[in-house]
Write a protein that holds these residues in place. Structure first.
Motif, mmCIF file in Angstrom:
data_model
loop_
_atom_site.group_PDB
_atom_site.id
_atom_site.type_symbol
_atom_site.label_atom_id
_atom_site.label_comp_id
_atom_site.label_asym_id
_atom_site.label_seq_id
_atom_site.Cartn_x
_atom_site.Cartn_y
_atom_site.Cartn_z
ATOM 1 N N SER A 627 31.828 0.724 -24.981
ATOM 2 C CA SER A 627 30.995 1.774 -25.579
ATOM 3 C C SER A 627 30.017 1.182 -26.589
ATOM 4 O O SER A 627 28.851 1.590 -26.655
ATOM 5 N N THR A 630 27.224 -0.678 -24.543
ATOM 6 C CA THR A 630 26.291 0.198 -23.829
ATOM 7 C C THR A 630 25.445 1.033 -24.784
ATOM 8 O O THR A 630 24.358 1.506 -24.420
ATOM 9 N N SER A 631 25.923 1.212 -26.017
ATOM 10 C CA SER A 631 25.148 1.958 -27.015
ATOM 11 C C SER A 631 24.200 1.062 -27.791
ATOM 12 O O SER A 631 23.550 1.538 -28.731
ATOM 13 N N HIS A 632 24.152 -0.210 -27.380
ATOM 14 C CA HIS A 632 23.335 -1.197 -28.084
ATOM 15 C C HIS A 632 23.758 -1.321 -29.554
ATOM 16 O O HIS A 632 22.933 -1.382 -30.467
ATOM 17 N N SER A 634 25.411 0.831 -31.607
ATOM 18 C CA SER A 634 25.120 1.940 -32.527
ATOM 19 C C SER A 634 26.126 1.945 -33.673
ATOM 20 O O SER A 634 27.255 1.469 -33.536
ATOM 21 N N SER A 636 27.913 4.257 -35.046
ATOM 22 C CA SER A 636 29.169 4.981 -34.831
ATOM 23 C C SER A 636 30.141 4.192 -33.952
ATOM 24 O O SER A 636 31.354 4.179 -34.208
ATOM 25 N N LYS A 637 29.614 3.537 -32.943
ATOM 26 C CA LYS A 637 30.480 2.760 -32.044
ATOM 27 C C LYS A 637 30.992 1.496 -32.723
ATOM 28 O O LYS A 637 32.138 1.090 -32.515
#
Length: 676
Positions: A627, A630-632, A634, A636-637
């Motif tokens: 996650s 794939t979120s680059h 982010s 939060s991740k």
């Protein structure tokens, strides 16, 4: 060992191998695997290279595996059968023309000319003509490797090859530097290249002409009181060079010799040593294993026993200081007595304790030389593989190394080289049983002889853990024994890639020092199906994502790791994150991994393999990393990853073994501060 073999070993390669290669093996590619007995020499002549007959296996020992896929590969020089697991072969670059004898005809004048130039004794002329061809090939054998940037340097008994490895799968030859003298081991630092020279054909000017043929020995030659006959020394020559050459390689295609430091025993190998407190100089530890030249050739040299001459060139190494800005001023600054008895002051204070094999080998022998010394400056220690002993050195003062421990082992014949684990808690020593010119991996050869010995290292003391030997049975005409290797930087594991001459390349995981296991390999069939001649891998090293093998007879091989049940793609990718500016394997560098998520994924694969965490926990960690990627990355991740670190640190405290505990701690640190 008969007289001819012994003389060739003494003159050509010191206490290690006589490098004898067959150039005519390519004509035998379609023949069947080797018969049980090699072809005899001509009538009335002893075959000096016939394999030593194997005796019965000692009680409690076993031999190599005849059912291994490597056991019966088809022979040939360039068309031999191949077997591999976990290694993808990318390319073989044949030896350049400059390092080829250029004939397969034993009557070709090139053969006798080459032998004459090698400085071998007249007794060699009494051998049958086919053996002349093999001996002549000695002058062109590949040896060790060094790396810098996108360049690979391959030593050869006739000089050095320079390669461009910017694209490893399309490695190209840049140039060759002809400079005979054996054995041609190389190391590199900035614009300087260092080269070991030991054989008596080495000249100060790198000339190829050698020296005039040696006179026939007289009846008195070799008589030295009660000592064993050693044979005559080569006639003193003012232009002979034996020691360490230094080249300026600022122009990689036009290297220039800038210094040549003479030593009494020549340089069989050498070790580049960097002092963290001295940026102006580098140091070279010189290991000489061959005969001591006479004082008429180099003043101050003596090969006498220490009780006869306390200044003997035996029982020591030499330390060369090289000013980086003025390499022409390089000189020997110390000659440490590494084998001294601290209680009595006797120079010959270490002994092999006795070995296996023939009766003469079972008697203890004084240790008077080191074959290879691996320095690990990050921990201030060096491991010396010193013929009859493995030794541990304090090198905090690199000019004056001091022995702090020594071990021997009756299962060991000749301590050859060493590697530290990255954390400095283990040392892997190799045993070159038979000096490289022996079939030592047969089903009848004990798996504890000619093997690796793995030791724990704690508080500057070595304690034995286990042996590891390449497991596949090899035939009578395949010289096979432990040789040079290096660490592969897979995080969380201690993995070594290692050369085994014609036993191929073997990769061993020794994370659990008591239970080392092979996880990958590559091998070819024998060069010659009828006669044991030396070929195969001198060294196999990992450098910036690939494995390079120096093949003595064939050339240079390049490999890539391939995933298997023993090694995942994540682990391979994590190893490739480690990039260094240069590599001289005997100057071991501490490996540090970036805090990248691919490294985290490698640790997770290992924790899954060892069942150190529940499957649901493994899946959750992988999903969190996926996650984040794939979120680059982010916020939060990434924050989610950080929340998973404390529980891993808590689990580490109760892990079932130290390896898993270390993996959890390292994984937690990456999750706290992850990079893509």
């Amino acid at each position: 060992m008969n007289q001819v073999h012994r003389i060739i070993c003494r003159l050509a390669c010191g206490a290690a191998a006589a490098i004898l290669l067959s150039p005519c093996a390519s004509a035998m590619q379609t023949q069947q695997p080797a018969p049980s007995k090699p072809a005899p020499a001509e009538e009335g002549q002893q075959n000096p290279f016939a394999p030593e007959p194997a005796g019965p296996l000692p009680a409690g020992m076993r031999g190599s595996d005849m059912n291994d896929p490597r056991a019966n590969l088809a022979p040939g020089l360039y068309g031999a059968g191949e077997a591999s697991m976990g290694l993808k072969h990318l390319v073989l670059l044949k030896k350049p023309d400059a390092f080829q004898l250029g004939t397969s005809d034993p009557d070709d004048p090139k053969v006798q000319k080459t032998i004459d130039q090698m400085g071998l004794p007249p007794i060699v002329a009494k051998l049958p003509k086919p053996f002349h061809l093999l001996i002549a090939e000695l002058a062109f054998g590949n040896s060790d490797l060094a790396f810098q940037g996108n360049h690979l340097f391959q030593g050869n008994f006739y000089g050095v090859s320079f390669y461009d490895i910017s694209n490893p799968a399309k490695t190209t030859l840049l140039t060759t530097m002809v400079c005979p003298g054996g054995q041609g081991d190389v190391s590199v630092y900035k614009n300087l290249l260092f080269m070991s020279v030991e054989m008596p054909n080495g000249r100060l000017d790198c000339g190829t002409q050698g020296f005039p043929p040696e006179p026939a020995p007289s009846a008195e030659d070799g008589k030295q009181g009660d000592e064993k006959k050693k044979g005559p020394l080569p006639v003193a020559q003012k232009d002979r060079f034996r020691g360490v050459r230094i080249f300026d390689i600022s122009d990689i295609k036009d290297p220039k010799q800038v210094a040549a430091v003479q030593t009494c025993r020549g340089s069989h190998t050498h070790t580049l040593v960097l002092d963290p407190n001295d940026k102006d100089n580098v140091y070279i530890y010189v290991s000489g294993t061959s005969f001591v030249r006479q004082a008429e050739e180099l003043a101050g040299c003596s090969g006498e026993a220490p009780e006869k001459d306390p200044n003997t060139a035996l029982f020591r190494i030499d330390v060369i200081k090289v000013p980086v800005a003025a390499p022409q001023e390089a000189k020997i600054v110390s000659s440490p007595r590494l084998f001294i008895d601290p209680r009595t002051g006797a120079l010959n204070g270490l002994s092999s304790g006795g070995s296996h094999g023939k009766e003469e080998d079972k008697k203890p022998r004084d240790t008077d030389q080191c074959h290879d010394i691996t320095v690990y400056s990050a921990i201030g220690l060096a491991a010396g593989a010193c013929s009859g002993n493995g030794i541990l050195l304090d090198i905090k003062d690199p000019v004056h190394p001091k022995r702090v421990d020594a071990v021997n082992d009756p299962n060991y014949s000749y301590w050859h080289s060493a590697s530290f684990s990255n954390d400095g808690t283990k040392v892997l020593f190799t045993d070159e049983w038979g000096g490289g010119l022996g079939a030592r991996c047969r089903a009848t050869d004990p798996n504890k002889w000619g093997a690796d010995a793995i030791f724990h290292l704690k508080d500057d003391k070595l304690s034995f853990a286990s042996y590891y030997k390449m497991p596949a049975a090899q035939g009578e005409t395949k010289n096979c024994v432990a040789h040079n290797g290096s660490l592969i930087p897979v995080p969380g594991r201690d993995i070594e890639v290692q050369a085994w001459y014609q036993g191929g390349v073997s990769i061993v995981d020794f994370t659990d020092a008591a239970h080392p296991v092979e996880i990958a390999y590559f091998d070819r069939g024998p060069i010659d199906p009828k006669m044991l001649v030396l070929g195969g891998y001198w060294s196999a090293y990992w450098y910036n994502g690939h494995i390079y093998g120096s093949e003595i007879a064939r050339g240079l091989d390049v490999f890539d790791l391939a995933p298997t049940k023993f090694l995942t793609q994540n682990e391979i990718d994590a190893a490739k994150t480690v990039q260094v500016d240069a590599l001289n394997v005997q100057n071991q560098q501490k490996i540090e991994w970036p805090a990248k998520l691919v490294v985290a994924k490698a640790y997770i694969d290992q924790l899954e393999r060892s069942q150190a965490l529940p499957a649901a926990r493994i899946a959750a960690l992988r999903e969190a990393i996926r996650s984040a990627e794939t979120s680059h990355m982010s916020k939060s991740k990434v924050a989610k990853l950080k929340t998973m670190a404390p529980s891993l640190e808590k689990n580490a405290a109760t892990a079932k073994n130290s390896a898993d505990a270390s993996r959890m701690q390292a994984l937690a640190q990456i999750l706290k501060h992850p990079a893509a």
